[in-house]
Scaffold this motif. Structure first.
Motif, mmCIF file in Angstrom:
data_model
loop_
_atom_site.group_PDB
_atom_site.id
_atom_site.type_symbol
_atom_site.label_atom_id
_atom_site.label_comp_id
_atom_site.label_asym_id
_atom_site.label_seq_id
_atom_site.Cartn_x
_atom_site.Cartn_y
_atom_site.Cartn_z
ATOM 1 N N HIS A 191 -55.527 -20.882 92.446
ATOM 2 C CA HIS A 191 -55.371 -20.131 91.202
ATOM 3 C C HIS A 191 -56.719 -19.700 90.634
ATOM 4 O O HIS A 191 -56.821 -18.673 89.939
ATOM 5 C CB HIS A 191 -54.585 -20.960 90.172
ATOM 6 N N GLU A 253 -55.021 -15.026 80.972
ATOM 7 C CA GLU A 253 -55.584 -16.382 80.908
ATOM 8 C C GLU A 253 -57.110 -16.310 80.979
ATOM 9 O O GLU A 253 -57.695 -16.512 82.050
ATOM 10 C CB GLU A 253 -55.065 -17.245 82.056
ATOM 11 N N ARG A 255 -59.158 -18.473 80.011
ATOM 12 C CA ARG A 255 -59.667 -19.801 80.366
ATOM 13 C C ARG A 255 -59.688 -19.992 81.883
ATOM 14 O O ARG A 255 -60.594 -20.624 82.418
ATOM 15 C CB ARG A 255 -58.831 -20.884 79.693
ATOM 16 N N ARG A 256 -58.677 -19.457 82.584
ATOM 17 C CA ARG A 256 -58.643 -19.614 84.037
ATOM 18 C C ARG A 256 -59.841 -18.910 84.680
ATOM 19 O O ARG A 256 -60.465 -19.436 85.603
ATOM 20 C CB ARG A 256 -57.341 -19.055 84.610
#
Length: 420
Positions: A191, A253, A255-256
């Protein structure tokens, strides 16, 4: 136009870009400072405009010089209005020093530019070889195609796994390719690697490769000016922030992506300037910006060098404008033919029985030295023109005067070639 004229035009264009580039760099620095809290797209546009002007300004000046327009007389007002006054921001002593070594200046510049161009071509060949010969990973190719659909990229984007690489990079415009390090495919969580690929896909969506290629060309031609490298680095930094924002919005996202950049920061990496790399810019500042955006405070200590450079550029520009040659001096410059050798008849011209009269124009400085020269009327034979120009340019002159004071001005000299 003779070879000496071409070399002189290129040489003076390169010399004048020293102050022109500084002026553009200062204006760009002011714009970036004002927009420090704006969207990165705005800063990117300012930096790209500055770098483009670094190419356009000397290119236009060179075109004017090669066209025989040196910005003197009635044309000086037009050039001044365009900010392209051809006068030199240095005193006559330095002008003469540059004039005497223009051949060396142009030769050294050409060799360095060719070396950098060769390096760029080798980099392009390396990318093409990697795209055609490196390993294909079907699983990650499928993921990349899904990302392309998310970003609205309708071209086929290839993915190749490369061993000797530590950060994903993107190259190509018509048939883009993403090169992914083998160590990331095997060692990074899927991911997080997908977040890095989303960053690369943002570059493809924006056609950043073409802009980056243009940067490399400008860096190759104007490698000797620090302002060019500074602006180009700012473009790359702002471009990475734009790609981060685009990828974060598409993924939903931020943060990802920040975690993926943090994981990448822990690894050893190298930068390939001919491609778009995920590790471009300051990784830690990019991570902080994704996780916790903050207002950029003006750092006056950092601005001191910029302000100093701005003052220097304004002073140079102020000295450049008055440097235009006087249009109608009270007395014209007079050549002292005892101060230089008589032009030698070219052997080939003697063999061909060539004769004729050549009219030369000399820009004579206040101290009597020749700053520039050109052939205003050819004898009809290039060898005779070049021989006369190369010999008479070394003569000393009694400078032209206006109100009793020496002034810089053009003067015409005729030389008659005869075999009698």
């Amino acid at each position: 136009m003779s070879a000496a004229d071409i070399v002189g035009s290129i040489g003076w264009t390169l010399v004048h870009f020293l102050w022109q580039g500084a002026l553009i760099g200062c204006a760009t620095a002011v714009g970036l400072t004002v927009l420090r809290n704006a969207r990165p797209e705005s800063r990117y546009l300012v930096a790209c405009t500055g770098l483009f002007l670094c190419l356009a300004w000397p290119a236009l000046e060179l075109a004017l010089r090669l066209g025989g327009d040196t910005g003197t007389g009635g044309d000086a007002a037009v050039l001044a209005a365009a900010g392209l006054v051809a006068g030199s921001p240095i005193d006559d002593g330095w002008s003469l020093l540059f004039a005497e070594h223009l051949g060396w200046i142009v030769g050294t510049w050409a060799l360095c530019a060719m070396a950098l161009a060769g390096r760029m071509v080798l980099g392009l060949f390396w990318i093409e070889r990697a795209a055609s010969q490196e390993q294909v990973d079907p699983a990650w190719q499928a993921r990349l195609e899904r990302l392309a659909a998310q970003f609205g990229v309708d071209r086929t984007v290839r993915l190749r796994v490369v061993r000797q690489l530590a950060s994903p990079i993107t190259a190509g415009w018509w048939r883009p390719v993403v090169l992914v390090p083998a160590c990331l495919v095997s060692g990074m969580p899927a991911h997080l690697l997908e977040a890095l690929l989303a960053h690369e896909m943002a570059h493809i969506k924006r056609h950043d490769y073409l802009v980056n290629l243009g940067q490399n060309i400008i860096e190759t031609l104007l490698f000797y000016h620090p302002a060019v490298w500074w602006m180009s680095n700012r473009i790359r930094s702002e471009r990475e922030q734009i790609a981060d924002d685009h990828a974060a919005r598409t993924l939903g996202e931020p943060r990802r992506l920040a975690l993926a950049l943090s994981e990448l920061e822990k690894r050893q990496f190298s930068t390939h300037h001919l491609a778009q790399a995920a590790n471009g810019g300051d990784l830690m500042s990019r991570i902080k910006r994704l996780v916790r955006p903050d207002v950029q405070v003006l750092n006056w200590k950092a601005a001191i060098p910029v302000l100093g450079l701005a003052a220097l550029s304004v002073t140079a520009f102020a000295h450049a404008a008055p440097g235009a040659a006087a249009k109608h001096p009270d007395t014209s410059a007079i050549a002292d033919f005892t101060s230089c050798k008589r032009p030698e008849y070219p052997a080939e011209s003697v063999k061909q029985q060539h004769t004729g009269t050549v009219t030369l124009g000399f820009l004579v400085a206040k101290n009597g030295g020749v700053k520039e020269s050109k052939v205003t009327r050819s004898s009809g034979h290039a060898l005779l023109d070049d021989a006369a120009q190369s010999a008479l340019v070394k003569c000393k002159f009694k400078p032209a005067t206006t109100k009793g004071k020496p002034v810089e001005a053009w003067t015409a000299v005729q030389y008659v070639w005869t075999l009698e």
